[in-house]
Design a protein around this motif. Structure first.
Motif: not given
Length: 277
Positions: A151-168
């Motif tokens: 759960e933690i790994l999935l949550q971390s990956q999702q957060h980093l993905y949306f963070q990259r989308i937000a920056v873009r």
């Protein structure tokens, strides 16, 4: 409650509190370090199979193991042979058979915990310098931790993905030549791009309180030479069922602004986007 039951519950409780109180970027590293401490392992680390040619060590404790690069092929063969189940080595195999010899060079016992994720496979490795018995209580504790780590790994990956989308998208919106202002209907959140901040005389772009944005737009409107016409159009805008307007002219002293106001409604947000050309 057994000692291992208490440790499993401790792991869940501490990672749940971290989830709410701390920054997500260090969530996985904290969780792996916590597993190491609770199981009294001498080494704990994540191995991520990044692509067909690279498996890399991350979140290692001790930290000097970080960024070690390994051949992913033997690791994949081992995982597939074991059906992606947790592997318990009460005695670590000889060097020729030990696919993790780079990170487990002189240990007695180890556990390899696969955490199936996409697009990459990830696994947690724990190692002990002394032989371990791995009794049933310990095995159940490890399984509980494995599920929580997934759960933690999935949550971390999702957060980093949306963070990259937000920056873009933030970079894209800040380079648009029009002034953009978004005001959320919740009364607490708003956003302005670089051009919008310059037009409204704000200190900088990014998140702003709606009250600040509304006040700045009011001041801008009051500087217009055609305030009476603007007011009439505003009445139509806020009373229309579409809640939108385009080609709205604000005649300033040295320039003419063409203003649009569009409703923005999704499951997550509801507000208005103002565009000043």
């Amino acid at each position: 409650m057994s000692t291992w039951d208490r440790k499993a519950l401790n792991f869940i409780n501490q990672t749940s509190r971290w989830d709410k109180d701390k920054h997500i970027s260090s969530f996985l590293a904290f969780s792996i370090s916590l597993v190491k401490n609770l199981t009294e392992a001498n080494v704990a680390l994540q191995v991520e199979l990044e692509d067909e040619e690279t498996a890399k060590v991350k979140c290692a404790s001790p930290v000097h193991l970080n960024d070690i690069v390994m051949n992913p092929d033997p690791i994949r063969k081992l995982l597939y042979a074991q059906g992606f189940k947790t592997i318990y080595w009460r005695e670590i195999p000889p060097a020729k058979e030990n696919v993790f010899k780079e990170v487990l060079p002189a240990f007695s016992s180890a556990i390899i915990i696969p955490i199936n994720t996409t697009p990459n496979n990830s696994l947690l490795i724990l190692g002990w310098s002394e032989p371990q018995a791995f009794d049933p209580g310990f095995l159940e504790c490890i399984e509980t931790m494995r599920l929580r780590l997934k759960e933690i790994l999935l949550q971390s990956q999702q957060h980093l993905y949306f963070q990259r989308i937000a920056v873009r998208f933030s970079a894209i919106l800040h380079t648009i030549p029009h002034a953009l202002v978004f005001i959320n209907n919740d009364g607490f959140s708003g956003w302005v791009n670089q051009e919008g901040a310059a037009l409204l005389g704000l200190s900088g772009p990014g998140e702003q309180l709606p009250a600040i944005l509304s006040d700045a737009m009011t001041q801008l409107r009051n500087k217009a030479l055609n305030t009476a016409d603007i007011y009439k159009e505003a009445v139509l805008l806020f009373s229309s069922p579409e809640n939108s307007i385009s080609n709205w002219i604000w005649q300033m002293e040295h320039k003419t602004l063409q203003v649009s106001c569009l409703p923005v409604t999704t499951q997550q947000i509801s507000g208005r986007l103002w565009i000043f050309e």
